[in-house]
Scaffold this active site. Sequence first.
Site, PDB file in Angstrom:
ATOM      1  N   ASP A   1       0.883  -1.168   0.000  1.00  0.00           N
ATOM      2  CA  ASP A   1       0.000   0.000   0.000  1.00  0.00           C
ATOM      3  C   ASP A   1       0.918   1.214   0.000  1.00  0.00           C
ATOM      4  O   ASP A   1       1.535   1.533   1.026  1.00  0.00           O
ATOM      5  CB  ASP A   1      -0.892  -0.016   1.245  1.00  0.00           C
ATOM      6  CG  ASP A   1      -1.733   1.252   1.342  1.00  0.00           C
ATOM      7  OD1 ASP A   1      -1.618   2.133   0.460  1.00  0.00           O
ATOM      8  OD2 ASP A   1      -2.510   1.367   2.311  1.00  0.00           O
TER       9      ASP A   1
ATOM     10  N   SER B   1       0.767  12.530 -15.484  1.00  0.00           N
ATOM     11  CA  SER B   1      -0.448  12.582 -16.309  1.00  0.00           C
ATOM     12  C   SER B   1      -0.402  13.865 -17.117  1.00  0.00           C
ATOM     13  O   SER B   1       0.156  14.870 -16.659  1.00  0.00           O
ATOM     14  CB  SER B   1      -1.674  12.607 -15.396  1.00  0.00           C
ATOM     15  OG  SER B   1      -2.821  13.028 -16.120  1.00  0.00           O
TER      16      SER B   1
ATOM     17  N   TYR C   1      -5.999  15.915  -8.291  1.00  0.00           N
ATOM     18  CA  TYR C   1      -5.210  14.897  -9.010  1.00  0.00           C
ATOM     19  C   TYR C   1      -4.145  15.583  -9.869  1.00  0.00           C
ATOM     20  O   TYR C   1      -2.978  15.184  -9.860  1.00  0.00           O
ATOM     21  CB  TYR C   1      -6.176  14.072  -9.856  1.00  0.00           C
ATOM     22  CG  TYR C   1      -5.557  13.038 -10.784  1.00  0.00           C
ATOM     23  CD1 TYR C   1      -5.222  11.763 -10.327  1.00  0.00           C
ATOM     24  CD2 TYR C   1      -5.370  13.323 -12.141  1.00  0.00           C
ATOM     25  CE1 TYR C   1      -4.694  10.809 -11.199  1.00  0.00           C
ATOM     26  CE2 TYR C   1      -4.854  12.378 -13.011  1.00  0.00           C
ATOM     27  CZ  TYR C   1      -4.515  11.120 -12.539  1.00  0.00           C
ATOM     28  OH  TYR C   1      -4.005  10.181 -13.395  1.00  0.00           O
TER      29      TYR C   1
ATOM     30  N   LYS D   1      -0.152  15.161  -9.587  1.00  0.00           N
ATOM     31  CA  LYS D   1       0.645  14.710 -10.735  1.00  0.00           C
ATOM     32  C   LYS D   1       1.658  15.777 -11.162  1.00  0.00           C
ATOM     33  O   LYS D   1       2.731  15.453 -11.663  1.00  0.00           O
ATOM     34  CB  LYS D   1      -0.278  14.342 -11.905  1.00  0.00           C
ATOM     35  CG  LYS D   1      -1.146  13.103 -11.640  1.00  0.00           C
ATOM     36  CD  LYS D   1      -0.315  11.839 -11.520  1.00  0.00           C
ATOM     37  CE  LYS D   1      -1.148  10.577 -11.583  1.00  0.00           C
ATOM     38  NZ  LYS D   1      -0.332   9.350 -11.476  1.00  0.00           N
TER      39      LYS D   1
HETATM   40  N1  LIG Z   1      -5.986   5.627 -17.549  1.00  0.00           N
HETATM   41  C1  LIG Z   1      -5.743   6.897 -17.839  1.00  0.00           C
HETATM   42  O1  LIG Z   1      -6.456   7.519 -18.646  1.00  0.00           O
HETATM   43  C2  LIG Z   1      -4.574   7.617 -17.192  1.00  0.00           C
HETATM   44  C3  LIG Z   1      -4.245   8.897 -17.676  1.00  0.00           C
HETATM   45  C4  LIG Z   1      -3.179   9.577 -17.093  1.00  0.00           C
HETATM   46  C5  LIG Z   1      -2.458   8.976 -16.080  1.00  0.00           C
HETATM   47  N2  LIG Z   1      -2.794   7.743 -15.639  1.00  0.00           N
HETATM   48  C6  LIG Z   1      -1.987   7.173 -14.550  1.00  0.00           C
HETATM   49  O2  LIG Z   1      -1.491   5.898 -14.939  1.00  0.00           O
HETATM   50  C7  LIG Z   1      -1.299   5.085 -13.789  1.00  0.00           C
HETATM   51  C8  LIG Z   1      -1.987   3.734 -13.980  1.00  0.00           C
HETATM   52  O3  LIG Z   1      -3.375   3.956 -14.100  1.00  0.00           O
HETATM   53  P1  LIG Z   1      -4.385   2.905 -14.744  1.00  0.00           P
HETATM   54  O4  LIG Z   1      -5.259   3.669 -15.643  1.00  0.00           O
HETATM   55  O5  LIG Z   1      -3.643   1.728 -15.219  1.00  0.00           O
HETATM   56  O6  LIG Z   1      -5.263   2.558 -13.443  1.00  0.00           O
HETATM   57  P2  LIG Z   1      -5.820   1.159 -12.875  1.00  0.00           P
HETATM   58  O7  LIG Z   1      -6.883   1.538 -11.891  1.00  0.00           O
HETATM   59  O8  LIG Z   1      -6.140   0.220 -13.967  1.00  0.00           O
HETATM   60  O9  LIG Z   1      -4.544   0.604 -12.078  1.00  0.00           O
HETATM   61  C9  LIG Z   1      -4.071   1.239 -10.928  1.00  0.00           C
HETATM   62  C10 LIG Z   1      -3.405   0.204 -10.046  1.00  0.00           C
HETATM   63  O10 LIG Z   1      -2.915   0.872  -8.876  1.00  0.00           O
HETATM   64  C11 LIG Z   1      -3.235   0.072  -7.749  1.00  0.00           C
HETATM   65  N3  LIG Z   1      -3.315   0.890  -6.537  1.00  0.00           N
HETATM   66  C12 LIG Z   1      -4.285   1.786  -6.192  1.00  0.00           C
HETATM   67  N4  LIG Z   1      -4.043   2.269  -4.969  1.00  0.00           N
HETATM   68  C13 LIG Z   1      -2.889   1.693  -4.535  1.00  0.00           C
HETATM   69  C14 LIG Z   1      -2.137   1.788  -3.341  1.00  0.00           C
HETATM   70  N5  LIG Z   1      -2.521   2.575  -2.327  1.00  0.00           N
HETATM   71  N6  LIG Z   1      -0.996   1.061  -3.227  1.00  0.00           N
HETATM   72  C15 LIG Z   1      -0.604   0.241  -4.244  1.00  0.00           C
HETATM   73  N7  LIG Z   1      -1.294   0.087  -5.387  1.00  0.00           N
HETATM   74  C16 LIG Z   1      -2.428   0.811  -5.520  1.00  0.00           C
HETATM   75  C17 LIG Z   1      -4.582  -0.566  -8.089  1.00  0.00           C
HETATM   76  O11 LIG Z   1      -4.853  -1.706  -7.273  1.00  0.00           O
HETATM   77  C18 LIG Z   1      -4.381  -0.895  -9.564  1.00  0.00           C
HETATM   78  O12 LIG Z   1      -3.786  -2.171  -9.720  1.00  0.00           O
HETATM   79  C19 LIG Z   1      -1.834   5.907 -12.606  1.00  0.00           C
HETATM   80  O13 LIG Z   1      -0.776   6.559 -11.964  1.00  0.00           O
HETATM   81  C20 LIG Z   1      -2.757   6.898 -13.276  1.00  0.00           C
HETATM   82  O14 LIG Z   1      -2.922   8.060 -12.491  1.00  0.00           O
HETATM   83  C21 LIG Z   1      -3.829   7.043 -16.167  1.00  0.00           C
END
Ligand SMILES: NC(=O)c1ccc[n+]([C@@H]2O[C@H](COP(=O)([O-])OP(=O)(O)OC[C@H]3O[C@@H](n4cnc5c(N)ncnc54)[C@H](O)[C@@H]3O)[C@@H](O)[C@H]2O)c1
Length: 248
Positions: free
Chosen positions: A60, A139, A152, A156
């Site tokens: 976590d 992001s 957020y 970021k």
């Molecule tokens: N999907 C998008 O459009 C997008 C855009 C910009 C940035 N991002 C960034 O990309 C990264 C991945 O996002 P994603 O879209 O794959 O999301 P996702 O929700 O599919 O995956 C996120 C993962 O982080 C884990 N997680 C959450 N809280 C946690 C904690 N406290 N400790 C450990 N693990 C934890 C979750 O269990 C999950 O496996 C993130 O940092 C997100 O902010 C995503």
Amino acid sequence: MIEKIAFITGAGSGIGREIARVLVSKSMKVIVADINLNNAEETVSILRDEGGEAAAVYCDVTTLESVQEAVKESLSLYGSIDVLVNNAGWDKIEPFIESEPSTWKRVIDINLMGQIHTTKEILPIMMENGSGKVINISSDSARVGSSGEAVYSAAKGGIIAFTKTIAREMAKHNINANCVAPGPSDTPLFAEIGSYNKGITKALEKAIPFRRLAKPTDIANAVGYFASPEADYVTGQTLSVNGGLTMV
Ligand SMILES: NC(=O)c1ccc[n+]([C@@H]2O[C@H](COP(=O)([O-])OP(=O)(O)OC[C@H]3O[C@@H](n4cnc5c(N)ncnc54)[C@H](O)[C@@H]3O)[C@@H](O)[C@H]2O)c1
């Protein structure tokens, strides 16, 4: 060739899982660190099916104690960490004016403090090794803003500033620190966002020059570059991977 060990947070899902696949394809051993251990185990079994070596570790990122435990467990499994990918993230889309302090805290704890915790614990291992790569997932919202994502975006943006300073402090140890800034990407997190805002996917597909959301592999390949020797002279940078949605 000496095999590298990568510690990837949030690798149980979405972009993190693809990052794990890309790093395994580059012959790295991967630690899948996630708060959701079931999903982390699922990633590990995918990686093993593809011939990779990987282990799931509960982590976590919001508490330093949990990160310390996860790093200890990782070291007992693989003995070192060469690459840190700070990918775990979370968001709740809502107008800032309607948002609550409990949400701000959660957003900052996961997206900003989480990366600070892992970096604090893993840099000393890299310093001892005399090399390392830190890749932080930011992001595009950090660079251009995004309605419904005020805190957020702030977290970021903090990641980008944090990464630049780490890059400066760590260059003398041969450690690189860079950011990847995804645009809207087709993941479970985005699906959750889409459930609040029904028309968002179609609107984005119109606005993105490549006319599609990012696939997790698009983002993972950029991470693969920063983790590779080809990026040895690149540090303190932020690479947007967004199909041209923003150009900054
Ligand atoms: N999907 C998008 O459009 C997008 C855009 C910009 C940035 N991002 C960034 O990309 C990264 C991945 O996002 P994603 O879209 O794959 O999301 P996702 O929700 O599919 O995956 C996120 C993962 O982080 C884990 N997680 C959450 N809280 C946690 C904690 N406290 N400790 C450990 N693990 C934890 C979750 O269990 C999950 O496996 C993130 O940092 C997100 O902010 C995503």
